[in-house]
Design a protein around this motif. Structure first.
Motif, short mmCIF file in Angstrom:
data_model
loop_
_atom_site.label_atom_id
_atom_site.label_comp_id
_atom_site.label_asym_id
_atom_site.label_seq_id
_atom_site.Cartn_x
_atom_site.Cartn_y
_atom_site.Cartn_z
N VAL A 81 -35.87 -29.84 -14.77
CA VAL A 81 -36.31 -28.49 -14.42
C VAL A 81 -35.95 -28.23 -12.97
CG1 VAL A 81 -38.26 -26.91 -14.27
CG2 VAL A 81 -38.22 -28.64 -16.07
N VAL A 82 -35.26 -27.12 -12.72
CA VAL A 82 -34.78 -26.78 -11.38
C VAL A 82 -35.54 -25.56 -10.87
CG1 VAL A 82 -32.78 -26.11 -9.99
CG2 VAL A 82 -32.49 -27.69 -11.91
N THR A 83 -36.05 -25.66 -9.64
CA THR A 83 -36.74 -24.53 -9.03
C THR A 83 -35.72 -23.55 -8.45
OG1 THR A 83 -38.60 -25.95 -8.44
CG2 THR A 83 -38.45 -23.83 -7.32
N ILE A 84 -35.79 -22.30 -8.89
CA ILE A 84 -34.90 -21.26 -8.38
C ILE A 84 -35.56 -20.53 -7.20
CG2 ILE A 84 -33.64 -19.14 -8.94
CD1 ILE A 84 -32.58 -21.69 -10.30
N ASP A 85 -36.81 -20.15 -7.36
CA ASP A 85 -37.53 -19.44 -6.31
C ASP A 85 -39.02 -19.79 -6.39
OD1 ASP A 85 -38.61 -17.74 -4.47
OD2 ASP A 85 -37.64 -15.93 -5.21
N PRO A 86 -39.51 -20.64 -5.48
CA PRO A 86 -40.93 -21.03 -5.52
C PRO A 86 -41.87 -19.84 -5.32
CG PRO A 86 -39.66 -22.49 -4.08
CD PRO A 86 -38.77 -21.34 -4.41
N SER A 87 -41.45 -18.87 -4.51
CA SER A 87 -42.34 -17.75 -4.21
C SER A 87 -42.63 -16.90 -5.44
CB SER A 87 -41.74 -16.87 -3.10
OG SER A 87 -40.53 -16.28 -3.53
N THR A 88 -41.67 -16.78 -6.32
CA THR A 88 -41.86 -16.02 -7.57
C THR A 88 -42.11 -16.94 -8.76
OG1 THR A 88 -39.47 -15.95 -8.00
CG2 THR A 88 -40.43 -14.12 -6.74
N LYS A 89 -42.21 -18.24 -8.50
CA LYS A 89 -42.47 -19.23 -9.55
C LYS A 89 -41.41 -19.14 -10.66
CE LYS A 89 -46.88 -20.15 -10.29
NZ LYS A 89 -48.32 -20.03 -10.64
N HIS A 90 -40.16 -19.13 -10.23
CA HIS A 90 -39.03 -19.00 -11.14
C HIS A 90 -38.31 -20.34 -11.25
CE1 HIS A 90 -34.87 -16.99 -12.06
NE2 HIS A 90 -35.38 -17.61 -13.11
N GLU A 146 -36.80 -20.00 -17.50
CA GLU A 146 -35.56 -19.74 -18.22
C GLU A 146 -35.08 -21.05 -18.82
OE1 GLU A 146 -32.45 -16.95 -16.77
OE2 GLU A 146 -33.54 -17.08 -14.87
N VAL A 147 -34.53 -20.99 -20.02
CA VAL A 147 -33.99 -22.19 -20.67
C VAL A 147 -32.48 -22.04 -20.78
CG1 VAL A 147 -34.03 -23.64 -22.72
CG2 VAL A 147 -36.14 -22.52 -21.96
N LYS A 148 -31.75 -23.04 -20.26
CA LYS A 148 -30.29 -22.97 -20.28
C LYS A 148 -29.71 -24.36 -20.52
CE LYS A 148 -29.85 -18.98 -17.19
NZ LYS A 148 -29.35 -18.09 -18.26
N THR A 149 -28.48 -24.36 -21.05
CA THR A 149 -27.72 -25.62 -21.12
C THR A 149 -27.11 -25.88 -19.75
OG1 THR A 149 -25.67 -24.51 -21.77
CG2 THR A 149 -27.18 -25.15 -23.54
N GLN A 150 -26.51 -27.07 -19.59
CA GLN A 150 -25.91 -27.40 -18.31
C GLN A 150 -24.77 -26.44 -17.97
OE1 GLN A 150 -26.94 -30.10 -16.09
NE2 GLN A 150 -25.76 -28.68 -14.83
N ASN A 161 -25.78 -25.40 -1.07
CA ASN A 161 -26.49 -24.56 -2.04
C ASN A 161 -26.52 -25.19 -3.42
OD1 ASN A 161 -27.04 -22.55 -0.16
ND2 ASN A 161 -25.09 -21.51 -0.53
N LYS A 162 -25.42 -25.86 -3.78
CA LYS A 162 -25.37 -26.52 -5.08
C LYS A 162 -26.37 -27.65 -5.16
CE LYS A 162 -21.98 -28.17 -8.47
NZ LYS A 162 -20.55 -28.39 -8.75
N LEU A 163 -26.50 -28.39 -4.06
CA LEU A 163 -27.49 -29.48 -4.01
C LEU A 163 -28.90 -28.91 -4.05
CD1 LEU A 163 -25.72 -31.69 -1.33
CD2 LEU A 163 -26.13 -32.35 -3.71
N HIS A 164 -29.13 -27.81 -3.35
CA HIS A 164 -30.46 -27.18 -3.39
C HIS A 164 -30.82 -26.76 -4.80
CE1 HIS A 164 -30.62 -26.02 1.18
NE2 HIS A 164 -30.69 -27.32 0.97
N ASN A 165 -29.83 -26.26 -5.54
CA ASN A 165 -30.09 -25.79 -6.91
C ASN A 165 -30.48 -26.90 -7.86
OD1 ASN A 165 -29.67 -23.08 -6.35
ND2 ASN A 165 -27.48 -23.16 -6.81
N ILE A 166 -30.10 -28.13 -7.51
CA ILE A 166 -30.53 -29.27 -8.35
C ILE A 166 -31.67 -30.01 -7.67
CG2 ILE A 166 -28.29 -29.50 -9.48
CD1 ILE A 166 -27.64 -31.83 -7.65
N ASP A 167 -32.35 -29.28 -6.75
CA ASP A 167 -33.59 -29.76 -6.13
C ASP A 167 -33.36 -30.98 -5.22
OD1 ASP A 167 -36.21 -29.11 -5.73
OD2 ASP A 167 -36.96 -30.55 -7.20
#
Length: 495
Positions: free
Chosen positions: A317-326, A359-363, A420-426
Motif C-alpha cells: 500500500v502506497v501513500t499518495i497524500d497523507p493530508s487527504t488520507k489517499h 484506490e486499487v491498481k495493478t503494478q 519522486n519515484k522513491l517517495h511514491n513507493i514510500d
C-alpha cells in the motif's frame, strides 16, 4: 359510599397499575367532578374504606367540609352551613365547628361526571404509555425476538414484542434486500430507537401516530444488528479480551469487521470466527448467507488497509497524500477483481472500515499513474518560484516524519524524478532505501540503473587523520576501504 372492589382489582391486575396509583386516580376523578359542580375543590375530602369483601381501600366516600355559622352570617352555600341545618345532621354541633357532609357522586351533573371520566381515562392511558416506554427503552440498542404481525400499505411491518397493545415498527429501510418476511414469522431484531411519537401525518397524509404513543423502530439492515449478533456469539468480546474496532456493512451483500486484542495469547480473528468458522457461520445464517469478513485491526493504517481488502491479497500500500488520507493498494492482475469486488463493494467497505480513500491498481496501472503525477508536478512547478518549490520539499520531509538521524533523499545528489519515484513507493531516506534488497526494489518498480544511481550517489567521506569513515546508514565508524558495513550490511564503492 361507593364500593369499587371489582373496579379497583381489575385496574390492578389487568392494567398492571399499582394500588396507590389507582387510588390517586379515583380521588382525582371525584375531586374533579366536585369542582366542576361547585366551582372549587378546596373543601372536598375523599376517604377510602374496606370494600364488600373486606379488602382495604376498596370503597370510597367524598365529603364536603363546611363551617357551621349562625343564620345571619351564612353567605357561602358551598363552604358554610347554617347551625340549625347542621344540627339536623349531627346533634350537638355548634357555630364555629366544621362538619363533613357526605355526598352521592351520582348526584353530580352528567357533564361533571363525564369530564372526570375522560380525565381518568387519559391518566390511565398516560400511565400505560409511560410504563411501556420504560420497558421499551430498556430494549434500545439490544437484540430482541419479535413476531411479525402484519404489513402496512407503505411496506413497513408491525412486530409484536409482547409490550401489551404496542407494536414495534419494522420499516422498509430496516429490511435487508436479501431477506423475505412472512406474517407470524419470529425473527431477531435490533432495537434502533425508542421514543414517544407526536400526533401528525406522514408524507402520504394518512400515516398518523397517536399523541403520546410509544414508537419503537427495529432494523435488520444496520451494521449494529450484525455487531450485536457477533457480540452474542463471541464470549471474548463480552469479557473485553477482543474488541470490535470498526464495522462496515452493505446489507444483504457483505460486512467487514475489524477486531483487535491487547492480549498476546489471543488471536482476535480466530476467536471471532470460531473453530472451523462455527461462530461467524451462525451469524451469516441469521443474515441469510450474507458474506462477513473478519480482519485484524492495526495501528499502522497501511497494514490495516491491506487487511481490510481481504479476500484479495495486497502486495503493498502506497501513500499518495497523507493530508487527504489517499492511498493506492497494489495487487497482482489476478487479484484486481477480487480487491474491488462485484459492483465495487469490497473496496467501498474497506474505505468505510479504515476511513481512508483507497484506490486499487495493478503494478502497471500504478506506474502509469506515477508518470501522470510526475507530469502534473512538473507543470505545476512551472508556475512556482524556486523558493516555493524548496519550501514544499522541506515541509514534505517534516510531514512525513523522517527520523532526525536519517538522511532524506532530497539531501543527496539524485534526479528529482527519481526522488519522486522513491517517495511514491514510500521510501523517503537513504536508510529506508537500504532496508530493501535489489529484488524488492525491482518489484516495487525501480530499474537496475535507478538502483545503482542511488547507491552511487551516497557520499562517503574519509577522515583525513584517522583513515576511517562514518557509515551514512547506521553512523558506525569504519576503517577506510571497508566495502560492507558489518553493522547494517550497507555496501560501499570507492573511486
Amino acid at each position: 359510599m361507593l364500593d369499587l372492589t371489582d373496579e379497583i382489582n381489575s385496574m390492578i391486575t389487568e392494567r398492571h397499575m399499582d394500588e396507590e396509583k389507582v387510588l390517586t386516580l379515583i380521588r382525582d376523578m371525584l375531586v374533579s367532578a366536585y369542582k366542576r359542580k361547585f366551582g372549587t375543590d378546596e373543601n372536598a375530602v375523599v376517604r377510602f374504606f374496606p370494600g364488600k369483601t373486606g379488602e382495604e381501600n376498596r370503597a370510597v366516600e367524598i365529603y364536603s367540609v363546611k363551617d357551621v355559622v349562625e343564620e345571619e352570617n351564612w353567605y357561602d352555600k358551598v363552604r358554610q352551613i347554617p347551625v340549625d341545618e347542621a344540627q339536623e345532621l349531627v346533634e350537638g354541633v355548634e357555630a364555629g365547628d366544621s362538619l363533613e357532609i357526605p355526598l352521592d357522586p351520582k348526584s353530580f351533573e352528567y357533564s361533571a361526571v363525564q369530564s372526570a371520566k375522560q380525565r381518568s381515562q387519559q391518566v390511565v392511558k398516560e400511565y400505560n404509555t409511560d410504563r411501556v416506554y420504560v420497558d421499551a427503552k430498556a430494549m434500545e440498542g439490544k437484540l430482541v425476538i419479535g413476531e411479525i404481525k402484519k404489513t402496512t400499505k407503505n411496506g413497513d411491518f408491525l412486530v409484536n414484542l409482547n409490550l401489551e397493545d404496542t407494536d414495534a415498527i419494522f420499516p422498509v429501510r430496516g429490511q435487508s434486500p436479501r431477506e423475505t418476511y412472512e406474517i407470524q414469522e419470529k425473527l431477531k431484531f435490533f432495537v434502533e430507537k425508542v421514543d414517544k411519537g407526536d400526533e401528525g401525518r406522514g408524507r402520504d397524509g394518512r400515516d398518523r401516530r397517536k399523541k403520546g404513543g410509544v414508537r419503537i423502530l427495529l432494523t435488520r439492515s444496520s451494521k449494529e444488528f450484525v455487531k450485536a449478533l457477533i457480540e452474542n456469539e463471541v464470549p471474548e468480546i463480552s469479557t473485553g479480551d477482543v474488541e470490535i474496532k470498526s464495522i462496515a456493512r452493505h446489507a444483504g451483500v457483505r460486512t467487514k469487521i475489524a477486531v483487535d486484542t491487547h492480549k498476546t495469547d489471543i488471536d482476535p480473528v480466530g476467536s471471532t470466527v470460531g473453530k472451523a468458522g462455527t461462530r461467524i457461520q451462525t451469524v451469516m445464517t441469521e443474515c441469510e448467507g450474507e458474506k462477513i469478513d473478519v480482519v485484524r485491526y492495526s495501528d499502522d493504517p497501511l497494514v490495516f488497509i491491506a487487511n481490510a481488502l481481504i479476500p484479495a491479497q495486497v502486495k503493498r500500500v502506497v501513500t499518495i497524500d497523507p493530508s487527504t488520507k489517499h492511498v493506492v493498494a497494489i495487487v497482482d492482475d489476478n487479484q484486481l477483481g477480487i480487491a474491488i469486488g462485484q459492483g465495487g463493494v469490497n473496496v467501498k467497505l474497506a474505505k468505510m472500515l479504515c476511513d481512508w480513500n483507497i484506490e486499487v491498481k495493478t503494478q502497471d496501472q500504478f506506474n502509469e499513474m506515477e508518470e501522470t503525477m510526475e507530469i502534473y508536478r512538473n507543470v505545476d512547478n512551472l508556475f512556482k518560484s524556486d523558493e516555493e518549490i524548496e519550501s514544499e520539499k522541506v515541509l514534505s520531509n517534516d510531514e512525513i516524519g523522517i527520523d532526525p538521524d536519517d538522511t532524506p533523499l532530497t539531501d543527496i545528489n539524485l534526479p528529482e524524478s527519481l526522488v519522486n519515484k522513491l517517495h511514491n513507493i514510500d521510501i523517503w531516506s537513504i536508510q529506508e532505501f537500504f532496508d530493501y534488497n535489489d529484488d524488492e526494489l525491482k518489484e516495487a518498480g525501480l530499474t537496475d540503473e535507478e538502483i545503482m544511481t542511488v547507491r552511487n550517489s551516497v557520499e562517503i567521506t574519509e577522515e583525513e587523520e584517522g583513515g576511517s569513515f562514518e557509515c551514512p546508514i547506521c553512523h558506525t565508524e569504519l576503517p577506510a576501504g571497508t566495502e560492507v558495513c558489518p553493522n547494517c550490511g550497507a555496501e560501499f564503492e570507492f573511486e
